[in-house]
Scaffold this motif. Structure first.
Motif, PDB file in Angstrom:
ATOM      1  N   MET A   1       0.835  -1.185   0.000  1.00  0.00           N
ATOM      2  CA  MET A   1       0.000   0.000   0.000  1.00  0.00           C
ATOM      3  C   MET A   1       0.884   1.254   0.000  1.00  0.00           C
ATOM      4  SD  MET A   1      -3.091  -1.025   0.060  1.00  0.00           S
ATOM      5  CE  MET A   1      -3.885  -2.586   0.276  1.00  0.00           C
ATOM      6  N   THR A   2       0.368   2.286  -0.566  1.00  0.00           N
ATOM      7  CA  THR A   2       1.148   3.506  -0.658  1.00  0.00           C
ATOM      8  C   THR A   2       0.752   4.488   0.430  1.00  0.00           C
ATOM      9  OG1 THR A   2      -0.469   4.432  -2.185  1.00  0.00           O
ATOM     10  CG2 THR A   2       1.437   3.319  -3.149  1.00  0.00           C
ATOM     11  N   ASP A   3       1.677   5.323   0.770  1.00  0.00           N
ATOM     12  CA  ASP A   3       1.423   6.369   1.737  1.00  0.00           C
ATOM     13  C   ASP A   3       0.573   7.453   1.096  1.00  0.00           C
ATOM     14  OD1 ASP A   3       2.153   7.695   4.367  1.00  0.00           O
ATOM     15  OD2 ASP A   3       2.788   9.207   2.915  1.00  0.00           O
ATOM     16  N   ILE A   4      -0.234   8.100   1.877  1.00  0.00           N
ATOM     17  CA  ILE A   4      -1.123   9.141   1.373  1.00  0.00           C
ATOM     18  C   ILE A   4      -0.351  10.248   0.658  1.00  0.00           C
ATOM     19  CG2 ILE A   4      -1.182  10.542   3.491  1.00  0.00           C
ATOM     20  CD1 ILE A   4      -4.273   9.766   1.484  1.00  0.00           C
ATOM     21  N   GLN A   5       0.856  10.533   1.088  1.00  0.00           N
ATOM     22  CA  GLN A   5       1.636  11.611   0.489  1.00  0.00           C
ATOM     23  C   GLN A   5       2.225  11.242  -0.866  1.00  0.00           C
ATOM     24  OE1 GLN A   5       1.512  14.613   1.801  1.00  0.00           O
ATOM     25  NE2 GLN A   5       0.252  13.758   3.400  1.00  0.00           N
ATOM     26  N   SER A   6       2.216   9.969  -1.216  1.00  0.00           N
ATOM     27  CA  SER A   6       2.881   9.569  -2.456  1.00  0.00           C
ATOM     28  C   SER A   6       1.905   9.312  -3.599  1.00  0.00           C
ATOM     29  CB  SER A   6       3.735   8.328  -2.210  1.00  0.00           C
ATOM     30  OG  SER A   6       2.908   7.241  -1.849  1.00  0.00           O
ATOM     31  N   ILE A   7       0.719   9.865  -3.488  1.00  0.00           N
ATOM     32  CA  ILE A   7      -0.260   9.678  -4.561  1.00  0.00           C
ATOM     33  C   ILE A   7       0.228  10.429  -5.792  1.00  0.00           C
ATOM     34  CG2 ILE A   7      -2.624  10.059  -5.316  1.00  0.00           C
ATOM     35  CD1 ILE A   7      -3.411  10.140  -2.360  1.00  0.00           C
ATOM     36  N   GLU A   8       0.432   9.713  -6.860  1.00  0.00           N
ATOM     37  CA  GLU A   8       0.847  10.322  -8.123  1.00  0.00           C
ATOM     38  C   GLU A   8      -0.142   9.873  -9.190  1.00  0.00           C
ATOM     39  OE1 GLU A   8       3.121  12.539  -8.460  1.00  0.00           O
ATOM     40  OE2 GLU A   8       3.911  12.378  -6.444  1.00  0.00           O
ATOM     41  N   THR A   9      -1.409  10.149  -8.956  1.00  0.00           N
ATOM     42  CA  THR A   9      -2.444   9.641  -9.833  1.00  0.00           C
ATOM     43  C   THR A   9      -3.211  10.777 -10.472  1.00  0.00           C
ATOM     44  OG1 THR A   9      -3.876   9.453  -7.918  1.00  0.00           O
ATOM     45  CG2 THR A   9      -2.691   7.488  -8.568  1.00  0.00           C
ATOM     46  N   PRO A  10      -3.862  10.494 -11.577  1.00  0.00           N
ATOM     47  CA  PRO A  10      -4.540  11.571 -12.297  1.00  0.00           C
ATOM     48  C   PRO A  10      -5.796  12.055 -11.600  1.00  0.00           C
ATOM     49  CG  PRO A  10      -4.958   9.465 -13.359  1.00  0.00           C
ATOM     50  CD  PRO A  10      -3.961   9.211 -12.259  1.00  0.00           C
ATOM     51  N   ILE A  11      -6.093  13.310 -11.857  1.00  0.00           N
ATOM     52  CA  ILE A  11      -7.362  13.877 -11.432  1.00  0.00           C
ATOM     53  C   ILE A  11      -8.254  13.849 -12.660  1.00  0.00           C
ATOM     54  CG2 ILE A  11      -8.520  15.964 -10.649  1.00  0.00           C
ATOM     55  CD1 ILE A  11      -5.955  16.610  -9.076  1.00  0.00           C
ATOM     56  N   LEU A  12      -9.414  13.250 -12.511  1.00  0.00           N
ATOM     57  CA  LEU A  12     -10.348  13.094 -13.608  1.00  0.00           C
ATOM     58  C   LEU A  12     -11.620  13.874 -13.312  1.00  0.00           C
ATOM     59  CD1 LEU A  12     -10.107   9.199 -13.779  1.00  0.00           C
ATOM     60  CD2 LEU A  12      -8.913  10.804 -15.248  1.00  0.00           C
ATOM     61  N   SER A  13     -12.334  14.218 -14.359  1.00  0.00           N
ATOM     62  CA  SER A  13     -13.649  14.817 -14.127  1.00  0.00           C
ATOM     63  C   SER A  13     -14.595  13.720 -13.662  1.00  0.00           C
ATOM     64  CB  SER A  13     -14.186  15.454 -15.411  1.00  0.00           C
ATOM     65  OG  SER A  13     -14.567  14.439 -16.327  1.00  0.00           O
ATOM     66  N   MET A  14     -15.653  14.105 -12.982  1.00  0.00           N
ATOM     67  CA  MET A  14     -16.648  13.121 -12.548  1.00  0.00           C
ATOM     68  C   MET A  14     -17.191  12.362 -13.745  1.00  0.00           C
ATOM     69  SD  MET A  14     -17.273  12.654  -9.344  1.00  0.00           S
ATOM     70  CE  MET A  14     -18.923  11.969  -9.352  1.00  0.00           C
ATOM     71  N   ASP A  15     -17.424  13.050 -14.863  1.00  0.00           N
ATOM     72  CA  ASP A  15     -17.964  12.379 -16.048  1.00  0.00           C
ATOM     73  C   ASP A  15     -17.003  11.326 -16.577  1.00  0.00           C
ATOM     74  OD1 ASP A  15     -20.289  13.840 -15.938  1.00  0.00           O
ATOM     75  OD2 ASP A  15     -19.612  15.338 -17.364  1.00  0.00           O
ATOM     76  N   GLU A  16     -15.704  11.618 -16.571  1.00  0.00           N
ATOM     77  CA  GLU A  16     -14.713  10.636 -17.020  1.00  0.00           C
ATOM     78  C   GLU A  16     -14.717   9.414 -16.110  1.00  0.00           C
ATOM     79  OE1 GLU A  16     -10.845  12.731 -18.810  1.00  0.00           O
ATOM     80  OE2 GLU A  16     -11.431  13.519 -16.857  1.00  0.00           O
ATOM     81  N   PHE A  17     -14.824   9.658 -14.824  1.00  0.00           N
ATOM     82  CA  PHE A  17     -14.731   8.552 -13.871  1.00  0.00           C
ATOM     83  C   PHE A  17     -16.010   7.729 -13.815  1.00  0.00           C
ATOM     84  CE2 PHE A  17     -14.242   6.215  -9.951  1.00  0.00           C
ATOM     85  CZ  PHE A  17     -12.898   5.899  -9.974  1.00  0.00           C
ATOM     86  N   LYS A  18     -17.144   8.334 -14.088  1.00  0.00           N
ATOM     87  CA  LYS A  18     -18.429   7.645 -13.923  1.00  0.00           C
ATOM     88  C   LYS A  18     -18.644   6.498 -14.892  1.00  0.00           C
ATOM     89  CE  LYS A  18     -21.380  10.911 -11.591  1.00  0.00           C
ATOM     90  NZ  LYS A  18     -22.493  11.828 -11.681  1.00  0.00           N
ATOM     91  N   ILE A  19     -17.895   6.444 -15.980  1.00  0.00           N
ATOM     92  CA  ILE A  19     -18.074   5.353 -16.931  1.00  0.00           C
ATOM     93  C   ILE A  19     -17.751   4.042 -16.229  1.00  0.00           C
ATOM     94  CG2 ILE A  19     -17.304   4.359 -19.117  1.00  0.00           C
ATOM     95  CD1 ILE A  19     -16.481   7.312 -19.859  1.00  0.00           C
ATOM     96  N   GLY A  20     -18.731   3.187 -16.077  1.00  0.00           N
ATOM     97  CA  GLY A  20     -18.538   1.916 -15.393  1.00  0.00           C
ATOM     98  C   GLY A  20     -18.615   2.011 -13.877  1.00  0.00           C
ATOM     99  N   LEU A  21     -19.156   3.107 -13.366  1.00  0.00           N
ATOM    100  CA  LEU A  21     -19.213   3.306 -11.916  1.00  0.00           C
ATOM    101  C   LEU A  21     -20.070   2.236 -11.252  1.00  0.00           C
ATOM    102  CD1 LEU A  21     -18.258   5.341  -9.735  1.00  0.00           C
ATOM    103  CD2 LEU A  21     -20.457   6.461 -10.002  1.00  0.00           C
ATOM    104  N   LEU A  22     -19.516   1.620 -10.224  1.00  0.00           N
ATOM    105  CA  LEU A  22     -20.224   0.585  -9.478  1.00  0.00           C
ATOM    106  C   LEU A  22     -20.850   1.121  -8.207  1.00  0.00           C
ATOM    107  CD1 LEU A  22     -17.721  -2.403  -9.408  1.00  0.00           C
ATOM    108  CD2 LEU A  22     -19.802  -2.218 -10.739  1.00  0.00           C
TER     109      LEU A  22
END
Length: 86
Positions: A1-22
């Motif tokens: 698991m990664t530390d909270i400070q080491s998040i190097e992930t993209p920020i997406l719009s809600m619309d981009e992320f919602k595709i396939g939302l469970l």
């Protein structure tokens, strides 16, 4: 698991992320998305329009990662609280 400070992930719009939302209601702010291959993307909603993708997981470790990040939603939101979206 990664530390909270080491998040190097993209920020997406809600619309981009919602595709396939469970799931977006089990843990407020935690979004879980699955693709057609059974792969999970885990994101945390940081404002009304954006999501930080914090992890990806296969079926074998998805539940552990979902649990890990569900306990860190507020920390991630706090980290991005001053972000202004367009």
């Amino acid at each position: 698991m990664t530390d909270i400070q080491s998040i190097e992930t993209p920020i997406l719009s809600m619309d981009e992320f919602k595709i396939g939302l469970l799931d977006k209601d089990q843990v407020p702010g935690l979004l879980i998305r699955s693709d057609e291959n059974g792969y999970y993307n885990i994101g945390i909603q940081i404002n009304d329009k954006e999501v930080v993708k914090v992890a990806s997981a296969g079926e074998d470790d998805a539940m552990a990662k979902i649990q890990f990040w569900s306990e860190r939603v507020e920390q991630v939101k706090e980290r991005y609280k001053d972000r202004h979206h367009n």
